[in-house]
Design an enzyme around this catalytic site. Structure first.
Site, PDB file in Angstrom:
ATOM      1  N   GLY A 492      -0.258  -0.244  -5.576  1.00 51.62           N
ATOM      2  CA  GLY A 492      -0.482  -1.676  -5.595  1.00 51.62           C
ATOM      3  C   GLY A 492      -1.906  -2.055  -5.290  1.00 51.62           C
ATOM      4  O   GLY A 492      -2.369  -3.119  -5.694  1.00 51.62           O
ATOM      5  N   GLY A 494      -4.620   0.224  -5.799  1.00 52.35           N
ATOM      6  CA  GLY A 494      -5.590   1.067  -6.456  1.00 52.35           C
ATOM      7  C   GLY A 494      -5.066   2.446  -6.779  1.00 52.35           C
ATOM      8  O   GLY A 494      -3.971   2.830  -6.360  1.00 52.35           O
ATOM      9  N   ASP A 607       7.728  -1.758   5.143  1.00 53.45           N
ATOM     10  CA  ASP A 607       7.871  -1.458   3.715  1.00 53.45           C
ATOM     11  C   ASP A 607       8.393  -0.034   3.507  1.00 53.45           C
ATOM     12  O   ASP A 607       7.838   0.733   2.716  1.00 53.45           O
ATOM     13  CB  ASP A 607       6.543  -1.646   2.991  1.00 53.45           C
ATOM     14  CG  ASP A 607       6.727  -1.705   1.481  1.00 53.45           C
ATOM     15  OD1 ASP A 607       7.843  -2.044   1.029  1.00 53.45           O
ATOM     16  OD2 ASP A 607       5.773  -1.395   0.745  1.00 53.45           O
TER      17      ASP A 607
END
Length: 798
Positions: A492, A494, A607
């Site tokens: 997300g 790079g 996450d």
């Protein structure tokens, strides 16, 4: 000042306390404090487990160790350290607690779990120091859960095994001795002694110096070794499909016989009887080419340097002072033997010493052997036959896999010819330096530099001496200029590239995109956070680099990539049998427990998902991607945010709907992953056009109907344990309950996973088991496979 006053008051007060009757066991709920006469003592009084102040350190440096009394038959016996569990700093004297839950905890400024390697913890565990010096943790039923003999330091005691274990498991491991970095510093040094990793038909012991064979025992003949003949040592060798090891046997005519590996690489055998004590050389190799070198067979000769045909590669030791040191190595992991190697290979280096004489770490070098003798000076090492008159400018010193050291002083020949050539060069060099220094696009420099005021990199206002900074050019070379062939994937924030450093180490370089929206302050905070986390189930950050708009994070490379890339691939998932999946679930749980409870900072990941679980070569799971993680203070249990960052399908209801997150948010994500691992199905793969039912809803329906077999991945049909799988599904359902208060903590999860006698509660309906109003595109656009990326999650709105 009040802390110092309190400390000395405590020590003085402790001195007035009468001697405490020594005990050999810590029961649940009991503790071991630091003061004179308070220790665990084996029943034969030979060994003691206690806290001591670190010799040569400050007042507040400590370590927990097991000691034995040398010359015990004398009036004032000398204590020798045979095992070290922990080193640390604390403003207050540390304490050792045996918790009711089964953890052996050191209470200091930063808490430490002694038995952190233990797969699961059991209540009513006791810690006992045995008569052979082994610290053993046992369950109430007498089962050994953990023992210090499984984690050797620098001493090989009778009954201790050195070798390879778990050969039939996905993650074989080795037990070996490791030297201290210095005589008074128990940090791991350069030398290891263990079983040769490759030679199984003719097993032998090898002494290695930073991974290079330094000495070898020769083949084992059933009773002894070719290059190791000692009548006072007795070994046994054992080998089968799962393990192969040597064990040191106790000699009957000695109370204690043990092997000690010194910081210099010398290995000695210590003998202690009822009325005598003696020590003899066991392995003795000089790292030089002098006439007295290589006294023992088995020593591996080093390549001669070009310094006078190699005749001056050895150094005389003395004490005194040298006026000028020209080069420095600020590295707390390097000991005096590393200084010797680097100076010996550089012909203009004629003297060296430790940077930190008390700890015996770091190096400093001089091109002049001239010194002032003084018994109160520091330990100096002067090149043999070196002459002060031959002093020349010190050449840059190099070490394999390390950048050259930065000079702090240099001396130039004053002849007109050299001066005429040198002056313009210095002027140009100075101009280049000024332009470079004023340019904000400069790259993070290596941490192995002299600590001048303008040469230290700072992150978020604090220095992190433990985190290396990589030169941008070195990362470009390692990744072949960030070529497409080296690209591992796109995250997300790079792309991620595989790279190989000059020393052969493989890395994963995450190159943050310029349009990712992650500012430099966030980058700094992430670096600081990850650099302070150390656990076997967390991905290790090796370093970072900034270069203009470039921001790069350097991680360890994990060849098996991410869990989702295997778990959801029909061809690859067959390699994940039931044992491996249980191993992965347990590893994730252990890493998450560390973040929530035992790390330096209490951290909520926010996450967790299968694409953020990376697998090493042995399928050992490691949690990655801390870009969205948040630090919680000890007295804070919940926080909220207006910016919902994460991945739908793994978010807890309270976070996705209201922005509230806590430890229980991570528990919800963990529960989702458990059900994905057992079923082999992705959570968001279950949907209808108008009424979206995800994996949670499917598992809940099957659970209510009693159709457990329908939930288990068919690829595991021959290896799965139905009872274990059912238990895992129930634990997963408990973790994803709609109400956060109903969900267990990670401590409770690990107890449930590791103890089949723990009674599980009946789960309530999961949150988000049926999702109304989401379109198919909202949940179906997740990438099906991710690569070996350490990604920062996609930012998604509600």
């Amino acid at each position: 000042m009040w802390k110092i006053f309190f400390f000395f008051f405590f020590i003085c007060h402790a001195g007035l306390i009468s001697h405490v009757n020594a005990k050999d066991t810590l029961a649940p709920g009991t503790s071991l404090l630091f003061y004179a006469g308070n220790y665990l003592e084996s029943s034969n009084t030979q060994y003691r487990l206690k806290f001591i102040q670190q010799p040569g350190g400050s007042t507040f440096n400590w370590y927990l160790c097991i000691q034995s009394a040398r010359y015990h038959f004398q009036e004032n016996p000398e204590d020798i350290t045979i095992w070290v569990a922990w080193q640390g700093q604390s403003d207050f004297p540390p304490a050792l607690y045996m918790l009711e839950e089964g953890q052996l905890i050191i209470d200091a400024d930063k808490d430490f779990i002694v038995n952190i390697q233990q797969p699961s913890y059991v209540k009513n565990t006791t810690a006992t120091l045995l008569d052979n010096g082994n610290l053993v943790l046992r369950s109430a039923g007498g089962r050994t859960l953990w023992q210090s003999f499984d984690y050797p330091t620098n001493t090989w005691l009778p009954g201790m095994k050195l070798g390879w274990f778990g050969l039939k498991t996905p993650r074989p491991y080795q037990r070996f001795l490791t030297s201290w970095i210095g005589k008074q510093n128990p940090s791991p040094g350069a030398f290891t002694l263990g079983v040769h990793p490759n030679n199984t038909k003719q097993p032998q012991l090898v002494l290695m110096r930073r991974g290079i064979v330094y000495w070898q025992s020769g083949a084992w003949n059933g009773t002894n070794f070719k290059f190791l003949q000692n009548d006072n040592l007795n070994y046994s060798y054992f080998s089968d499909d799962n393990q192969r090891y040597f064990i040191l046997n106790q000699q009957l005519h000695f109370n204690l016989t043990y092997t000690l590996i010194h910081a210099s690489g010398e290995v000695t055998v210590e003998y202690q009887g009822d009325t005598e004590y003696s020590s003899s050389s066991y392995i003795y190799c000089y790292n030089s080419e002098s006439e007295t070198a290589y006294l023992d067979e088995g020593c591996v000769r080093v390549k001669k340097s070009n310094c006078s045909a190699g005749h001056n590669d050895w150094f005389n030791s003395t004490t005194g002072f040298i006026d000028e040191w020209e080069q420095f190595l600020f590295n707390s992991t390097f000991g005096i033997t590393d200084c010797n190697e680097m100076c010996a290979k550089n012909c203009s280096c004629n003297a060296y010493a430790s940077m930190n004489a008390e700890a015996g770490t770091g190096c400093k070098f001089s091109s002049s052997p001239a010194y002032h003798y003084g018994s109160d000076g520091e330990a100096l090492y002067i090149r043999h036959n070196a002459k002060p008159a031959n002093r020349t400018k010190l050449s840059p010193l190099h070490h394999p896999a390390l950048p050259p050291f930065t000079k702090t002083k240099s001396h130039h020949n004053k002849t007109p010819t050299i001066a005429a050539l040198t002056l313009p060069f210095l002027v140009i060099l100075t101009m280049v330096f000024i332009v470079w220094y004023m340019n904000p696009r400069k790259c993070c420099r290596t941490c192995f530099i002299a600590p001048t005021e303008h040469s230290r990199q700072q992150l978020a206002g604090k220095e992190d001496d433990n985190l290396p900074f990589f030169n941008f050019k070195s990362i470009e070379m390692a990744t072949n200029n960030f070529s497409k062939e080296n690209k591992l994937g796109q995250g997300g924030f790079g792309p991620v590239y595989k790279g190989i450093l000059p020393n052969g180490q493989e890395i994963a370089a995450k190159r943050l995109s310029k349009i990712s929206g992650q500012g430099i302050e966030q980058f700094k905070n992430e670096v600081l956070l990850i650099s302070k986390l150390q656990h076997r189930n967390l991905v290790r950050l090796l370093g970072c680099c900034t270069h203009g708009d470039e921001r790069i994070l350097i991680y360890e490379y994990l060849p098996n990539k991410s869990l989702d890339s295997i778990l959801f691939d029909e061809r690859k998932k067959v390699c994940l049998d039931w044992r491996k999946r249980v191993f992965i679930i347990d590893g994730i749980a252990q890493g998450l427990l560390y973040l929530h409870k035992y790390s330096r900072m209490r951290i909520i990941h926010r996450d967790l998902k299968t694409s953020n679980i990376l697998l090493d070569i042995h399928m050992h799971p490691k949690i990655s991607d801390f870009g969205t993680a948040r630090i919680f203070k000890d007295n804070v249990y919940q926080a909220s945010t207006k910016s919902i960052i994460g991945t739908y399908g793994y978010m807890s209801p309270e976070y996705a709907m209201n922005g509230c997150f806590s430890e229980k948010s991570d528990v919800f994500s963990f529960g989702v992953m458990v059900m994905e691992i057992v079923s082999g199905k992705r959570n968001n793969d279950f949907y209808n056009p108008n009424h979206v039912s995800n994996l949670l809803g499917y598992v809940w329906d099957m659970w209510i109907e009693g159709r457990i077999l329908d939930l288990i991945d068919p690829s595991m049909e021959k290896t799965v344990s139905i009872n274990e799988a059912t238990r895992c599904i129930q634990i997963g359902l408990l973790c994803v309950q709609d109400n956060a208060a109903d969900r267990p903590t990670m401590s409770e999860v690990i107890s449930m996973l590791g103890n089949e006698s723990t009674v599980l509660l009946t789960p309530k309906q999961p949150g988000f088991s049926t999702i109304i109003g989401l379109k198919r595109d909202d949940v179906g656009n997740k990438p099906k496979v991710s690569t070996n990326m350490i990604t920062i999650s996609d930012i998604e709105g509600r």
